[in-house]
Design an enzyme around this catalytic site. Structure first.
Site, PDB file in Angstrom:
ATOM      1  NE  ARG A  31      -4.272  -1.228   0.096  1.00 17.27           N
ATOM      2  CZ  ARG A  31      -4.489  -2.502  -0.219  1.00 17.27           C
ATOM      3  NH1 ARG A  31      -3.523  -3.249  -0.728  1.00 17.27           N
ATOM      4  NH2 ARG A  31      -5.681  -3.033  -0.070  1.00 17.27           N
TER       5      ARG A  31
ATOM      6  CB  SER B 248      -8.857  -0.815   3.985  1.00 17.26           C
ATOM      7  OG  SER B 248      -9.153  -2.109   3.525  1.00 17.26           O
TER       8      SER B 248
ATOM      9  CD  GLU C  12      -5.853   1.906   1.581  1.00 19.80           C
ATOM     10  OE1 GLU C  12      -5.299   1.369   0.617  1.00 19.80           O
ATOM     11  OE2 GLU C  12      -6.979   2.418   1.498  1.00 19.80           O
TER      12      GLU C  12
HETATM   13  N1  EPU Z   1     -11.447  -9.559  10.276  1.00 17.80           N
HETATM   14  C1  EPU Z   1     -12.014  -9.318  11.496  1.00 17.80           C
HETATM   15  N2  EPU Z   1     -13.102  -8.521  11.553  1.00 17.80           N
HETATM   16  C2  EPU Z   1     -13.644  -7.934  10.460  1.00 17.80           C
HETATM   17  C3  EPU Z   1     -13.074  -8.195   9.205  1.00 17.80           C
HETATM   18  C4  EPU Z   1     -11.976  -9.012   9.126  1.00 17.80           C
HETATM   19  O1  EPU Z   1     -11.539  -9.799  12.516  1.00 17.80           O
HETATM   20  O2  EPU Z   1     -14.615  -7.193  10.619  1.00 17.80           O
HETATM   21  C5  EPU Z   1     -10.239 -10.394  10.217  1.00 17.80           C
HETATM   22  C6  EPU Z   1     -10.555 -11.824   9.783  1.00 17.80           C
HETATM   23  O3  EPU Z   1      -9.756 -12.679  10.566  1.00 17.80           O
HETATM   24  C7  EPU Z   1     -10.092 -11.878   8.355  1.00 17.80           C
HETATM   25  C8  EPU Z   1      -8.925 -10.901   8.364  1.00 17.80           C
HETATM   26  O4  EPU Z   1      -9.338  -9.868   9.265  1.00 17.80           O
HETATM   27  O5  EPU Z   1      -9.698 -13.148   7.992  1.00 17.80           O
HETATM   28  C9  EPU Z   1      -8.615 -10.307   7.013  1.00 17.80           C
HETATM   29  O6  EPU Z   1      -9.797  -9.721   6.460  1.00 17.80           O
HETATM   30  P1  EPU Z   1      -9.909  -9.462   4.884  1.00 17.80           P
HETATM   31  O7  EPU Z   1      -9.687 -10.707   4.144  1.00 17.80           O
HETATM   32  O8  EPU Z   1     -11.154  -8.711   4.629  1.00 17.80           O
HETATM   33  O9  EPU Z   1      -8.638  -8.567   4.585  1.00 17.80           O
HETATM   34  P2  EPU Z   1      -8.108  -7.197   5.201  1.00 17.80           P
HETATM   35  O10 EPU Z   1      -6.691  -7.431   5.590  1.00 17.80           O
HETATM   36  O11 EPU Z   1      -8.985  -6.624   6.252  1.00 17.80           O
HETATM   37  C10 EPU Z   1      -7.146  -6.390   2.926  1.00 17.80           C
HETATM   38  C11 EPU Z   1      -7.156  -5.150   2.100  1.00 17.80           C
HETATM   39  C12 EPU Z   1      -8.471  -5.034   1.334  1.00 17.80           C
HETATM   40  C13 EPU Z   1      -8.618  -6.263   0.454  1.00 17.80           C
HETATM   41  C14 EPU Z   1      -8.598  -7.505   1.360  1.00 17.80           C
HETATM   42  C15 EPU Z   1      -8.651  -8.788   0.560  1.00 17.80           C
HETATM   43  C16 EPU Z   1      -5.735  -3.581   3.285  1.00 17.80           C
HETATM   44  C17 EPU Z   1      -5.666  -2.320   4.073  1.00 17.80           C
HETATM   45  N3  EPU Z   1      -6.947  -3.981   2.952  1.00 17.80           N
HETATM   46  O12 EPU Z   1      -8.151  -6.236   3.928  1.00 17.80           O
HETATM   47  O13 EPU Z   1      -8.379  -3.903   0.495  1.00 17.80           O
HETATM   48  O14 EPU Z   1      -9.819  -6.214  -0.286  1.00 17.80           O
HETATM   49  O15 EPU Z   1      -7.368  -7.516   2.115  1.00 17.80           O
HETATM   50  O16 EPU Z   1      -7.413  -9.024  -0.030  1.00 17.80           O
HETATM   51  O17 EPU Z   1      -4.705  -4.160   2.964  1.00 17.80           O
HETATM   52  C18 EPU Z   1      -8.858  -1.594   0.429  1.00 17.80           C
HETATM   53  O18 EPU Z   1      -7.649  -1.391   0.370  1.00 17.80           O
HETATM   54  O19 EPU Z   1      -9.683  -0.639   0.427  1.00 17.80           O
HETATM   55  C19 EPU Z   1      -9.354  -2.949   0.534  1.00 17.80           C
HETATM   56  C20 EPU Z   1     -10.637  -3.202   0.672  1.00 17.80           C
END
Ligand code: EPU
Length: 336
Positions: A161, A232, A328
């Site tokens: 990012r 995010s 972000e």
């Molecule tokens: N989780 C929670 N609570 C929640 C949501 C998620 O505890 O409300 C935990 C779960 O354990 C889940 C983990 O967080 O397995 C990861 O969640 P997710 O797969 O949604 O990924 P993220 O790390 O929260 C990142 C990117 C997203 C991207 C997803 C999928 C960043 C800042 N965000 O989110 O990107 O879609 O991975 O690859 O790296 C964005 O940048 O706007 C964005 C949406």
């Protein structure tokens, strides 16, 4: 040029910001002419898809709205293709177009809101793929001098990012076009847990990945056309192996992902969620019921309540885990 332009429809937080002068830019020549015409020392603001920015109430001076279109195949050799794309093209439309042409490598990045020119700035990433892997070059114009340059992937200093364009050494470059290198026969990338669980062995195709990514995003992330949001709101923190060892003693379930070198990336959503923020609403901004890393607008029309809620969330994470959260989206208008 539009004087005193309303930017509400040009940012996905739907903030009621205004620009003193708004200019829609459709070519490199026009961009350079606009820069040359600015008063001595004046620096323009730049707006792309508006999907990853927090706009301050008023942007003084000139704001350039990057609307350069165009997709041009520069070379094709049967296995790889290089495509030059205008900064103002819609990111998702480009991803879908590539898919239909049989140019693979971007399907995991489907449905990310915003424009092609915004993609390199934050090195957009999702479901195990970062756009940097597919960028061959970024074409830029200097926002003070109008000088043109072509930056290689290495020049762009892509990280999680992050890129040159977010730091003092690169913030002056305005992205005009991006060259992507895509594969005719790319291997399907489906190792990200939430994506992999959607797909059976028989379904490890580009079509299936594209469809699964679109459906996961539709389920978990609010549509910015309906609900103001920037996806995010924080980056996942990157911390040292030593720090994760300490954190894990108290929080063994914390989700951890590999990062470059010895560092690891931890789930900001998990940290926030554990502290009970999901569903919390203040001054017209709410932590999404479906994803703790996403803030949604429910009436707020200026940057202040978004930044205030973000500061409170980051403060509570710091206090509970001694981990710092970074925003972000980029704040435009105050700190540039
Ligand atoms: N989780 C929670 N609570 C929640 C949501 C998620 O505890 O409300 C935990 C779960 O354990 C889940 C983990 O967080 O397995 C990861 O969640 P997710 O797969 O949604 O990924 P993220 O790390 O929260 C990142 C990117 C997203 C991207 C997803 C999928 C960043 C800042 N965000 O989110 O990107 O879609 O991975 O690859 O790296 C964005 O940048 O706007 C964005 C949406």
């Amino acid at each position: 040029m539009t004087a005193g332009a309303d930017l509400t429809g040009l940012n996905t937080l739907q903030l009621h910001a205004t620009a003193q002068h708004l200019v829609t830019v459709i070519s490199v020549d026009q961009l350079r002419a606009e820069i040359a015409a600015l008063e001595e020392g004046a620096v323009p603001h730049v707006l792309g898809g508006g999907s990853n920015v927090i706009l301050c109430d008023h942007l003084p001076g000139t704001t350039l709205l990057m609307a350069m279109k165009g997709r041009e195949v520069l070379s094709e050799d049967g296995t790889q293709v290089v495509i030059r794309v205008g900064a103002g093209e819609s990111w998702h439309d480009f991803v879908v177009w590539c898919h239909h042409q049989g140019f693979h490598g971007l399907a995991n990045l489907a449905l990310i809101p915003g424009s092609v020119g915004g993609a390199p700035i934050q090195n957009i990433g999702a479901y195990g793929v970062e756009v940097a892997e597919r960028i061959e070059a970024v074409h830029v114009v200097h926002r003070h001098t109008g000088e043109r340059a072509c930056l290689s992937r290495d020049d762009c200093e892509f990280r999680y990012r992050d890129s040159l364009f977010k730091h003092s050494a690169g913030v002056q470059w305005i992205i005009t076009e991006v060259d992507f290198v895509l594969d005719r026969e790319a291997v399907v990338e489906a190792n990200y847990p939430s994506l992999r669980t959607r797909l059976s062995e028989a379904e490890l195709t580009h079509d299936a990945v594209l469809a699964a990514v679109i459906s996961i995003r539709r389920e978990r992330l609010p549509d910015p056309v309906i609900t103001p949001n920037v996806g995010s709101f924080f980056k996942n923190p990157v911390i040292s192996q030593q720090d994760i060892d300490i954190l894990r003693q108290n929080f063994p379930e914390i989700p951890v992902y590999p990062a470059s070198g010895d560092a690891v990336k931890i789930s900001a959503a998990w940290l926030i969620d554990q502290l009970g923020w999901r569903g919390e609403e203040r001054d017209g901004v709410k932590v999404s019921d479906d994803h703790a890393l996403v803030l949604e607008g429910c009436g707020a029309r200026s940057a202040a309540p978004w930044l205030a809620l973000a500061e409170d969330i980051a403060g509570s994470v710091k206090e509970a885990y001694d981990v710092s959260l970074e925003l972000e989206p980029r704040v435009i208008g105050a700190t540039e």
